[in-house]
Design a protein around this motif. Sequence first.
Motif, PDB file in Angstrom:
ATOM      1  N   PHE A   1       0.910  -1.286  -0.066  1.00  0.00           N
ATOM      2  CA  PHE A   1       0.126   0.018   0.001  1.00  0.00           C
ATOM      3  C   PHE A   1       1.020   1.192   0.062  1.00  0.00           C
ATOM      4  CE2 PHE A   1      -4.272  -1.387   0.894  1.00  0.00           C
ATOM      5  CZ  PHE A   1      -4.283  -2.631   1.535  1.00  0.00           C
ATOM      6  N   VAL A   2       0.658   1.863  -0.893  1.00  0.00           N
ATOM      7  CA  VAL A   2       1.606   3.200  -0.896  1.00  0.00           C
ATOM      8  C   VAL A   2       0.385   4.530  -0.637  1.00  0.00           C
ATOM      9  CG1 VAL A   2       3.092   4.971  -2.144  1.00  0.00           C
ATOM     10  CG2 VAL A   2       2.899   2.233  -2.970  1.00  0.00           C
ATOM     11  N   THR A   3       0.879   5.098   0.441  1.00  0.00           N
ATOM     12  CA  THR A   3       0.021   6.084   0.892  1.00  0.00           C
ATOM     13  C   THR A   3       0.591   7.475   1.540  1.00  0.00           C
ATOM     14  OG1 THR A   3      -1.840   6.796   2.511  1.00  0.00           O
ATOM     15  CG2 THR A   3      -0.186   5.245   3.265  1.00  0.00           C
ATOM     16  N   SER A   4      -0.069   8.408   1.668  1.00  0.00           N
ATOM     17  CA  SER A   4       0.728   9.781   2.132  1.00  0.00           C
ATOM     18  C   SER A   4       0.217   9.995   3.520  1.00  0.00           C
ATOM     19  CB  SER A   4       0.518  10.990   1.148  1.00  0.00           C
ATOM     20  OG  SER A   4      -0.831  10.826   0.742  1.00  0.00           O
ATOM     21  N   PHE A   5       1.125  10.202   4.211  1.00  0.00           N
ATOM     22  CA  PHE A   5       0.546  10.816   5.814  1.00  0.00           C
ATOM     23  C   PHE A   5      -0.532  11.790   5.634  1.00  0.00           C
ATOM     24  CE2 PHE A   5       1.029  11.045  10.019  1.00  0.00           C
ATOM     25  CZ  PHE A   5       1.124  12.403  10.396  1.00  0.00           C
ATOM     26  N   GLY A   6      -1.768  11.414   6.440  1.00  0.00           N
ATOM     27  CA  GLY A   6      -2.686  12.433   6.467  1.00  0.00           C
ATOM     28  C   GLY A   6      -3.804  12.261   5.480  1.00  0.00           C
ATOM     29  N   CYS A   7      -3.556  11.027   4.387  1.00  0.00           N
ATOM     30  CA  CYS A   7      -4.478  11.064   3.594  1.00  0.00           C
ATOM     31  C   CYS A   7      -5.938  10.573   4.087  1.00  0.00           C
ATOM     32  CB  CYS A   7      -3.837  10.039   2.372  1.00  0.00           C
ATOM     33  SG  CYS A   7      -5.348   9.660   1.191  1.00  0.00           S
ATOM     34  N   GLY A   8      -7.002  11.457   4.011  1.00  0.00           N
ATOM     35  CA  GLY A   8      -8.179  11.174   4.659  1.00  0.00           C
ATOM     36  C   GLY A   8      -8.682   9.788   4.020  1.00  0.00           C
ATOM     37  N   VAL A   9      -8.577   9.674   2.647  1.00  0.00           N
ATOM     38  CA  VAL A   9      -9.454   8.589   2.106  1.00  0.00           C
ATOM     39  C   VAL A   9      -8.803   7.233   2.602  1.00  0.00           C
ATOM     40  CG1 VAL A   9      -9.837   7.612  -0.374  1.00  0.00           C
ATOM     41  CG2 VAL A   9     -10.354  10.169  -0.020  1.00  0.00           C
TER      42      VAL A   9
ATOM     43  N   LEU B   1      -7.336   1.728   3.535  1.00  0.00           N
ATOM     44  CA  LEU B   1      -6.266   0.938   3.794  1.00  0.00           C
ATOM     45  C   LEU B   1      -6.822  -0.175   4.852  1.00  0.00           C
ATOM     46  CD1 LEU B   1      -2.938   2.438   4.344  1.00  0.00           C
ATOM     47  CD2 LEU B   1      -4.338   1.910   2.014  1.00  0.00           C
ATOM     48  N   ASN B   2      -7.749   0.205   5.746  1.00  0.00           N
ATOM     49  CA  ASN B   2      -8.223  -0.442   6.967  1.00  0.00           C
ATOM     50  C   ASN B   2      -9.315  -1.641   6.029  1.00  0.00           C
ATOM     51  OD1 ASN B   2     -10.631  -0.816   9.097  1.00  0.00           O
ATOM     52  ND2 ASN B   2      -8.612  -0.567   9.967  1.00  0.00           N
ATOM     53  N   VAL B   3     -10.077  -0.954   5.019  1.00  0.00           N
ATOM     54  CA  VAL B   3     -10.882  -1.879   4.404  1.00  0.00           C
ATOM     55  C   VAL B   3     -10.144  -3.263   3.493  1.00  0.00           C
ATOM     56  CG1 VAL B   3     -12.876  -2.142   2.797  1.00  0.00           C
ATOM     57  CG2 VAL B   3     -12.627  -0.404   4.344  1.00  0.00           C
ATOM     58  N   GLY B   4      -9.292  -2.427   2.702  1.00  0.00           N
ATOM     59  CA  GLY B   4      -8.408  -3.410   2.175  1.00  0.00           C
ATOM     60  C   GLY B   4      -7.694  -4.519   2.998  1.00  0.00           C
ATOM     61  N   GLN B   5      -7.052  -4.065   3.923  1.00  0.00           N
ATOM     62  CA  GLN B   5      -6.303  -5.001   4.904  1.00  0.00           C
ATOM     63  C   GLN B   5      -7.178  -5.990   5.331  1.00  0.00           C
ATOM     64  OE1 GLN B   5      -4.346  -2.491   8.081  1.00  0.00           O
ATOM     65  NE2 GLN B   5      -2.966  -1.644   6.424  1.00  0.00           N
ATOM     66  N   ARG B   6      -8.147  -5.663   5.796  1.00  0.00           N
ATOM     67  CA  ARG B   6      -9.291  -6.805   6.419  1.00  0.00           C
ATOM     68  C   ARG B   6      -9.611  -7.609   5.308  1.00  0.00           C
ATOM     69  NH1 ARG B   6     -14.072  -3.750   7.864  1.00  0.00           N
ATOM     70  NH2 ARG B   6     -12.934  -1.542   8.279  1.00  0.00           N
ATOM     71  N   LEU B   7      -9.750  -7.149   4.182  1.00  0.00           N
ATOM     72  CA  LEU B   7     -10.416  -8.033   3.018  1.00  0.00           C
ATOM     73  C   LEU B   7      -9.063  -8.959   2.761  1.00  0.00           C
ATOM     74  CD1 LEU B   7     -12.631  -8.322   1.098  1.00  0.00           C
ATOM     75  CD2 LEU B   7     -11.533  -6.529  -0.348  1.00  0.00           C
ATOM     76  N   ILE B   8      -8.014  -8.520   2.651  1.00  0.00           N
ATOM     77  CA  ILE B   8      -6.871  -9.443   2.315  1.00  0.00           C
ATOM     78  C   ILE B   8      -6.497 -10.331   3.315  1.00  0.00           C
ATOM     79  CG2 ILE B   8      -4.352  -9.357   2.011  1.00  0.00           C
ATOM     80  CD1 ILE B   8      -4.414  -6.607   0.934  1.00  0.00           C
ATOM     81  N   GLN B   9      -6.620 -10.068   4.723  1.00  0.00           N
ATOM     82  CA  GLN B   9      -6.730 -11.007   5.671  1.00  0.00           C
ATOM     83  C   GLN B   9      -7.750 -11.889   5.887  1.00  0.00           C
ATOM     84  OE1 GLN B   9      -6.195  -8.158   8.987  1.00  0.00           O
ATOM     85  NE2 GLN B   9      -4.473  -9.389   9.760  1.00  0.00           N
ATOM     86  N   LYS B  10      -8.774 -11.451   5.452  1.00  0.00           N
ATOM     87  CA  LYS B  10     -10.019 -12.395   5.329  1.00  0.00           C
ATOM     88  C   LYS B  10     -10.060 -13.669   4.082  1.00  0.00           C
ATOM     89  CE  LYS B  10     -15.075 -11.980   5.565  1.00  0.00           C
ATOM     90  NZ  LYS B  10     -16.021 -10.999   5.150  1.00  0.00           N
ATOM     91  N   LYS B  11      -9.388 -13.048   3.068  1.00  0.00           N
ATOM     92  CA  LYS B  11      -9.369 -13.892   1.952  1.00  0.00           C
ATOM     93  C   LYS B  11      -8.032 -14.662   1.579  1.00  0.00           C
ATOM     94  CE  LYS B  11     -13.085 -12.043  -0.814  1.00  0.00           C
ATOM     95  NZ  LYS B  11     -13.273 -12.816  -2.246  1.00  0.00           N
ATOM     96  N   SER B  12      -7.066 -14.465   2.236  1.00  0.00           N
ATOM     97  CA  SER B  12      -5.993 -14.946   1.931  1.00  0.00           C
ATOM     98  C   SER B  12      -4.716 -14.924   3.057  1.00  0.00           C
ATOM     99  CB  SER B  12      -5.064 -14.140   0.755  1.00  0.00           C
ATOM    100  OG  SER B  12      -4.631 -13.125   1.095  1.00  0.00           O
ATOM    101  N   GLN B  13      -3.615 -15.495   2.860  1.00  0.00           N
ATOM    102  CA  GLN B  13      -2.522 -15.470   3.889  1.00  0.00           C
ATOM    103  C   GLN B  13      -1.378 -14.264   3.134  1.00  0.00           C
ATOM    104  OE1 GLN B  13      -2.032 -16.949   6.592  1.00  0.00           O
ATOM    105  NE2 GLN B  13      -4.014 -18.122   6.735  1.00  0.00           N
ATOM    106  N   ILE B  14      -1.796 -13.517   2.235  1.00  0.00           N
ATOM    107  CA  ILE B  14      -0.814 -12.882   1.692  1.00  0.00           C
ATOM    108  C   ILE B  14      -0.166 -11.590   2.322  1.00  0.00           C
ATOM    109  CG2 ILE B  14      -0.210 -11.530  -0.572  1.00  0.00           C
ATOM    110  CD1 ILE B  14      -2.428 -13.216  -2.099  1.00  0.00           C
ATOM    111  N   PRO B  15       0.986 -11.589   2.489  1.00  0.00           N
ATOM    112  CA  PRO B  15       1.603 -10.407   3.596  1.00  0.00           C
ATOM    113  C   PRO B  15       1.332  -8.873   2.496  1.00  0.00           C
ATOM    114  CG  PRO B  15       3.307 -11.815   2.600  1.00  0.00           C
ATOM    115  CD  PRO B  15       2.190 -12.425   2.169  1.00  0.00           C
ATOM    116  N   TYR B  16       1.337  -8.041   3.621  1.00  0.00           N
ATOM    117  CA  TYR B  16       1.235  -6.635   3.090  1.00  0.00           C
ATOM    118  C   TYR B  16       1.995  -5.682   3.817  1.00  0.00           C
ATOM    119  CZ  TYR B  16      -2.316  -6.066   6.482  1.00  0.00           C
ATOM    120  OH  TYR B  16      -2.878  -6.133   7.741  1.00  0.00           O
TER     121      TYR B  16
END
Lengths: 306, 362
Positions: free
Chosen positions: A243-251, A256-271
């Motif tokens: 995940f490439v993000t900038s400090f303070g990015c509201g969106v 990222l939180n939604v994405g991370q939960r999705l990755i963890q739920k559906k796979s064992q792929i590290p991020y």
Amino acid sequence: MQKTVGIPRALYYFQYGPAWRRFFQELDYPVVLSSPTDGKLIEKGAMLSVEEACLPIKILHGHVAQLCEKGVTYIFLPRLISLLKGSFTCPKIAGAPEMIQSAFTQRPILLSPSIRAGENPLTACYELGRELDRSASRVRKAWTVACENSGGPVEKRDPEALRVALLGHPYLLYDSGANMRLREKLEDQKILVCTPDEYDPEDLRERAADMTEKRIFWSTGEETVGYILALLDNEPKPDGFIFVTSFGCGVDSFILNVGQRLIQKKSQIPYLELSLDEHAGEAGFDTRIEAFIDMLERRRERGKSA
Amino acid sequence: MIITYPHMGSLSWLLGALFREQGIPFISPPPCSKQTLEVGVRYAPQGACLPMKIVLGNFLEAQKQGADTALFFGGCGPCRFGYFAAMFQGICEEWGIPLRIIALEAPDHDIRELFRRIQDVMGKKARQLPILIAEGIRAAKALDEAEEIVGDAKLFLSGQSEKLQLEHWEQDWRRKAEQAASLKELRMLANEAATTWRSNEPWPEEMVRIGIVGDIYSIIEPFVNFQLQRKLADMEVFSRRSITISRWLKEATVKKLSPLPAAWEKEGGPFLNTSIGGFAKETVGYSAYWSSLHWDGIIQVYPLSCMPEIVAQSILPKVSEHYGVPILTLVVDELTGEAGYQTRVEAFVDMVKRRKRRQIAR
């Protein structure tokens, strides 16, 4: 003296830049681009914008400063409120023209037509045409030519390489100055870098819409979630996500939180999450990328011997 | 089903009175505190804005006390507020917290779904919704007016004992408001406060007037802004906010009937004319409007990373330069220290008072 249009190499230039350049060239307005992002430009941009603004906005300020120095007649900074129906870009991008107006008291004329998905884009183009003294028919023709502009060719891929998918806003993923040459560094390590532009945005949004109960109303956010779903549904799956993000990015704070939960739920792929700001710190950045790649290689070795 | 809702100024009184009146079982979350924030920070994403963390804290504290359903609002962005409910749902699911989140919105413009959700909460009484909304807005207006009158009354009291008397009266009154059995009773209480404390004395010439602008949660919820208006009143400064619960409720439920722009919109137009989400237009508009009325200072308060307010912040220097009125920006997050915050407010007020004295002397 010949009138010129300056286009900052920032924000949505990375997705629509070629089309914009064609549009103005068709109207006989030479386009002047700012040079690619680098450390000095980021510093200048950070000085000119409010402290709380995110890195991409500071980078935009840096590019506009450069264009002012280059003495262009106009600066093209469209007010991109929404690019796809039912979603938005981000409040800062919608308010970028005002931010620039406040920061730069002496500047070329800003061309900031409002773009809202669902409204006829030609209306905005005609508005531009009036400012630039071009007839409606010429504008229409220029628009058609610009729309025909497609992206670059896809390179041949090595199927054995480690695959790493990059997630984030286009103006961070595709701006090497902003992301401290992340792609180049990964490619130097013989890593196959996958990015969202390999998929059709509509397809990505549909996948995300099916998955979430409430539609994500930021277009990049929805595309990111859709991209994760597309990658996890297809083979071969990526070996890692960055995940490439900038400090303070509201969106991103939500996505990222939604994405991370999705990755963890559906796979064992590290991020890995890389947060960028104007205080570079390239050495630490490189260390984290190296460590991540090391880990991905070890995982693959273990997987092979298992 | 036992419902809970977020704290935001007088909103909790309104919702409490409504649920009591309609016989709907509910739990009001404990008042916002450091614990609330700690709980919210633990479960919310690090980069989330402060309002989300506090509201999450409210919900989780209420859940510990027995609530199983939390009511929140929806929205279509682009500011993050519209996505809070979805995030709360995801977080509760991830951590196995038995709390159902009901978002009051029409997903994908499906109005029927919105009514279904309201019916879920209110049962058959949902049919009375238009009346209840009207009652709610009337009560909210009365409460907002009472708040202004009582706040102004503090400015006219000079003696310590008088001020203490008012404070005791107010504490008593707040307890009654928290327990109001109906929206009508809440409105009566508000009218009582207004009648008791309304003053027709003229404002002294040297009274400093400061406008407070920023995002809705930060300027309405005293926990977030460290009781800013109370602090200003203690410094003998008159203040008003750009957002009030009654105006917000009206705009959320009743579409604007008049196509004509309000005075603040007209004044703010040259500086920011596009709706970019959140309350950026109000922040810029009211700053310009109050400056044009020769108020003495503007204070902007917003939570760290609030996107619309960052845009507004970048525009305010132009407003300040145009009207010659100073503007202070205070950014808050879970690490904000009250002492430092207080110092900055005091320094700003000192400066504003000195300017005013010089202006009067001329």
